[in-house]
Design a protein around this motif. Structure first.
Motif, PDB file in Angstrom:
ATOM      1  N   VAL A 197       0.828  -1.160   0.048  1.00 62.15           N
ATOM      2  CA  VAL A 197       0.172  -0.113  -0.047  1.00 62.15           C
ATOM      3  C   VAL A 197       1.118   1.274  -0.117  1.00 62.15           C
ATOM      4  N   SER A 198       1.931   1.357   0.903  1.00 61.19           N
ATOM      5  CA  SER A 198       2.861   2.312   0.974  1.00 61.19           C
ATOM      6  C   SER A 198       3.311   2.681  -0.464  1.00 61.19           C
ATOM      7  N   GLN A 199       3.926   1.751  -1.168  1.00 64.73           N
ATOM      8  CA  GLN A 199       4.394   1.868  -2.458  1.00 64.73           C
ATOM      9  C   GLN A 199       3.405   2.313  -3.510  1.00 64.73           C
ATOM     10  N   PHE A 200       2.326   2.118  -3.539  1.00 66.77           N
ATOM     11  CA  PHE A 200       1.326   2.465  -4.450  1.00 66.77           C
ATOM     12  C   PHE A 200       0.965   4.061  -4.103  1.00 66.77           C
ATOM     13  N   LEU A 201       1.140   4.432  -2.720  1.00 64.56           N
ATOM     14  CA  LEU A 201       0.542   5.770  -2.147  1.00 64.56           C
ATOM     15  C   LEU A 201       1.785   6.636  -2.620  1.00 64.56           C
ATOM     16  N   GLU A 244      -5.276   3.874  -8.370  1.00 63.25           N
ATOM     17  CA  GLU A 244      -6.108   2.969  -8.608  1.00 63.25           C
ATOM     18  C   GLU A 244      -5.404   1.649  -8.176  1.00 63.25           C
ATOM     19  N   GLY A 245      -3.967   1.567  -8.101  1.00 63.10           N
ATOM     20  CA  GLY A 245      -3.352   0.681  -7.326  1.00 63.10           C
ATOM     21  C   GLY A 245      -3.473   0.603  -5.789  1.00 63.10           C
ATOM     22  N   ALA A 246      -3.606   1.707  -5.033  1.00 65.91           N
ATOM     23  CA  ALA A 246      -3.623   1.964  -3.868  1.00 65.91           C
ATOM     24  C   ALA A 246      -5.194   1.582  -3.422  1.00 65.91           C
ATOM     25  N   HIS A 247      -5.911   1.810  -4.235  1.00 61.82           N
ATOM     26  CA  HIS A 247      -7.336   1.201  -4.031  1.00 61.82           C
ATOM     27  C   HIS A 247      -7.651  -0.225  -4.071  1.00 61.82           C
ATOM     28  N   THR A 248      -6.909  -0.756  -5.088  1.00 59.05           N
ATOM     29  CA  THR A 248      -6.836  -2.207  -5.410  1.00 59.05           C
ATOM     30  C   THR A 248      -6.273  -2.797  -3.979  1.00 59.05           C
ATOM     31  N   ALA A 253      -4.418  -1.006  10.737  1.00 58.57           N
ATOM     32  CA  ALA A 253      -3.586  -0.386  11.311  1.00 58.57           C
ATOM     33  C   ALA A 253      -2.486  -0.139  10.373  1.00 58.57           C
ATOM     34  N   GLY A 254      -1.977  -1.443   9.655  1.00 60.50           N
ATOM     35  CA  GLY A 254      -1.000  -1.367   8.500  1.00 60.50           C
ATOM     36  C   GLY A 254      -1.344  -0.306   7.494  1.00 60.50           C
ATOM     37  N   ILE A 255      -2.365  -0.280   7.060  1.00 57.64           N
ATOM     38  CA  ILE A 255      -3.040   0.566   5.853  1.00 57.64           C
ATOM     39  C   ILE A 255      -2.686   2.212   6.555  1.00 57.64           C
ATOM     40  N   LEU A 256      -3.199   2.257   7.661  1.00 53.59           N
ATOM     41  CA  LEU A 256      -3.007   3.536   8.226  1.00 53.59           C
ATOM     42  C   LEU A 256      -1.505   3.930   8.222  1.00 53.59           C
ATOM     43  N   ASN A 257      -0.596   3.087   8.866  1.00 51.23           N
ATOM     44  CA  ASN A 257       0.813   3.677   8.930  1.00 51.23           C
ATOM     45  C   ASN A 257       1.269   3.829   7.526  1.00 51.23           C
ATOM     46  N   ALA A 258       0.945   2.880   6.589  1.00 48.07           N
ATOM     47  CA  ALA A 258       1.507   3.133   5.328  1.00 48.07           C
ATOM     48  C   ALA A 258       1.184   4.354   4.754  1.00 48.07           C
ATOM     49  N   ALA A 259       0.057   4.866   5.003  1.00 47.67           N
ATOM     50  CA  ALA A 259      -0.366   6.395   4.637  1.00 47.67           C
ATOM     51  C   ALA A 259       0.093   7.278   5.671  1.00 47.67           C
ATOM     52  N   GLY A 260       0.996   7.100   6.579  1.00 45.42           N
ATOM     53  CA  GLY A 260       1.805   7.972   7.252  1.00 45.42           C
ATOM     54  C   GLY A 260       0.714   8.375   8.272  1.00 45.42           C
ATOM     55  N   ASN A 261      -0.314   7.777   8.487  1.00 40.32           N
ATOM     56  CA  ASN A 261      -1.245   8.287   9.631  1.00 40.32           C
ATOM     57  C   ASN A 261      -1.186   7.414  10.930  1.00 40.32           C
ATOM     58  N   SER A 262      -0.063   7.271  11.394  1.00 41.13           N
ATOM     59  CA  SER A 262       0.049   6.367  12.678  1.00 41.13           C
ATOM     60  C   SER A 262      -0.278   6.862  13.882  1.00 41.13           C
ATOM     61  N   LYS A 263      -0.660   8.124  13.879  1.00 37.60           N
ATOM     62  CA  LYS A 263      -1.369   8.828  15.159  1.00 37.60           C
ATOM     63  C   LYS A 263      -2.725   8.007  15.215  1.00 37.60           C
ATOM     64  N   ARG A 264      -3.119   7.642  14.281  1.00 40.36           N
ATOM     65  CA  ARG A 264      -5.003   7.423  14.123  1.00 40.36           C
ATOM     66  C   ARG A 264      -4.713   5.665  14.842  1.00 40.36           C
ATOM     67  N   SER A 265      -3.714   4.893  14.545  1.00 39.41           N
ATOM     68  CA  SER A 265      -3.630   3.528  15.050  1.00 39.41           C
ATOM     69  C   SER A 265      -3.114   3.516  16.518  1.00 39.41           C
ATOM     70  N   LEU A 266      -2.353   4.639  16.805  1.00 40.90           N
ATOM     71  CA  LEU A 266      -2.189   4.662  18.198  1.00 40.90           C
ATOM     72  C   LEU A 266      -3.478   5.242  19.209  1.00 40.90           C
TER      73      LEU A 266
END
Length: 456
Positions: free
Chosen positions: A86-90, A96-100, A162-175
């Motif tokens: 996910v982080s690679q596509f973002l 489209e790749g991130a969505h899939t 949580a892995g998706i959130l962290n991949a998007a740089g949004n680790s505060k949400r998972s925390l």
């Protein structure tokens, strides 16, 4: 003005300039807090069970940990793979790749969660019996495992979210969601165990509900966020090519998790042979052990990112300095916490139980663990820095040799030479020493920090 602030935020994510120790430490803090919160609600079960139900129940909850991690380790590896993809596509701004990738990841987590639910409930008794779980502990342990796996779907899906959130740089949400889950778990533990007298069943149900809460909150956010990783419920399905890519990336971590968990199961089998009191003492201290080891793992993860950025930028001198800074942080932290744990060992063990026999076993564990955590710091610190250069296989091999293969050999051949539980506990510092030596030899004799031309 707004543009300037945005640029500053972007710069703050890079660690190729400025103070090395501040960069690594500041990056580590959210990771440490997240790990600590997760460990907190795992430990709450043991403390409340030990005080309100008894030492046998404490042994049941604690001894279930190894087989649980054995069964869920693969799904955790797949979550890691999904986060990478996910982080690679973002990063490539491929919407489209991130969505899939996001929707395939969640579909895979639902499938794995359902499989684990059925398998975990079905094999709980057989697995615990094969582990020589004493009769006075067995029924509670089986009940706890079955109830835990009744809600394991929520845990697997949350880990993926949580892995998706962290991949998007949004680790505060998972925390944040981990924090909510921790508070929920502790409150429910007190209500169900201390108030409703539900014993180990209450501990398992509290854990399931807290995992459900974090799962629902994370999915709710993913379904509302206005970004490329937004989730649409009706589009969650497995895309074959994307699933293969995610599994391919996550498979090494999944296998590593399961193999290391297997060695921990074998260690638990050896501990079980010394009776319920030994099991309870060992289980109680292993919860404390997590608060020492998890920050080290966080420093290791921070080092991976730091080294990755600087290695990619061709700043080999910062890579080398960052390696020594990481090792310094790991060693200083583990020495300080080791001393504190030994000084307050009696008070710490009394948090879990008033049974002096159980407390005595916990103190023995401390004597064999606390003085030697610095060796684990060297092992994990160097493993993290090597991974940052793109060489993930050597650290995996070293970890499997030292934390798995060596422990299995020790249990088979060295353990019979000891009369007491000390032989089981000694496998930990000795395996850390073996891993540290192998990692040092690879780092200093290898060429991973000595080939700046390999970057170009």
């Amino acid at each position: 003005m707004a543009q300037t602030i945005l640029e500053e935020k972007k710069k703050s994510r890079l660690m190729t300039e400025g103070s090395i120790w501040k960069s690594i430490l500041l990056f580590s803090v959210p990771l440490i807090l997240g790990n600590m919160l997760q460990q907190l609600y795992n430990t709450a079960d043991s403390i409340i069970v030990g005080n309100f139900v008894g030492s046998n129940a404490l042994a049941a909850v604690g001894s279930s940990g190894s087989p649980i991690f054995l069964l869920i380790g693969f799904s955790q590896g797949i979550a890691v793979g999904a986060g990478v993809v996910v982080s690679q596509f973002l990063g490539a701004k491929d919407s489209e790749g991130a969505h899939t990738a996001v929707h395939t990841s969640l579909a895979l987590s639902a499938i794995l969660g359902a499989i684990l639910t059925v398998c975990g409930i079905a094999v709980s008794r057989a697995l615990l019996t094969a582990m020589n779980t004493p009769a006075e502990v067995l029924e509670d342990a089986v009940l706890y495992m079955r109830l835990y796996f009744g809600g394991v779907l929520f845990s697997v899906v949350y880990n993926m979210a949580a892995g998706i959130l962290n991949a998007a740089g949004n680790s505060k949400r998972s925390l944040l969601y981990l924090g909510v889950a921790s508070i929920t778990n502790i409150v429910l533990d007190l209500v169900l165990i201390a108030g409703c007298k539900m014993g180990v069943a209450g501990a398992a149900i509290a854990t399931d509900i807290s995992q459900l809460v974090s799962c629902v909150l994370s999915l709710r956010f993913l379904m509302r966020v206005e970004d490329d990783y937004r989730v649409t419920a009706k589009e969650v399905r497995v895309h074959k090519k994307m699933a293969v890519r995610i599994i391919k990336v996550g498979l090494p971590t999944g296998i590593q998790n399961m193999v290391i968990s297997l060695s921990n199961v074998l260690v638990q089998v050896s501990v079980n042979g010394y009776g319920a009191a030994a099991m309870a003492g060992f289980a109680a201290y292993m919860k404390v052990d997590g608060f020492n080891i998890l920050p080290v793992l966080s420093f290791s993860m921070a080092a991976t990112t730091f080294v990755g950025q600087n290695f990619g930028a061709g700043k080999i001198d910062r890579v080398k300095k960052g390696t020594f800074v990481t090792l310094g942080m790991c060693i200083v932290y583990t020495i300080l916490t080791g001393i504190l744990l030994l000084v307050f060992q009696d008070s710490i063990m009394h948090l879990f139980t008033g049974d002096e026999t159980v407390i005595a076993y916990g103190k023995i564990c401390m004597l064999y663990f606390c003085p030697f955590y610095w060796m684990l710091g060297i092992l994990q610190g160097l493993a993290g820095t090597v991974r940052g250069t793109g060489k993930s296989v050597p650290p995996m091999v070293v970890l499997l040799i030292s934390l798995c293969l060596f422990r299995i050999v020790w249990i088979q051949f060295a353990l019979p030479l000891f009369a007491g539980i000390e032989g089981v506990l000694l496998v930990y510092p000795v395996s850390w020493a073996v891993g540290a030596v192998l990692m040092v030899l690879y780092a200093w004799k290898g060429k991973w920090m000595q080939l700046p031309e390999a970057i170009s």
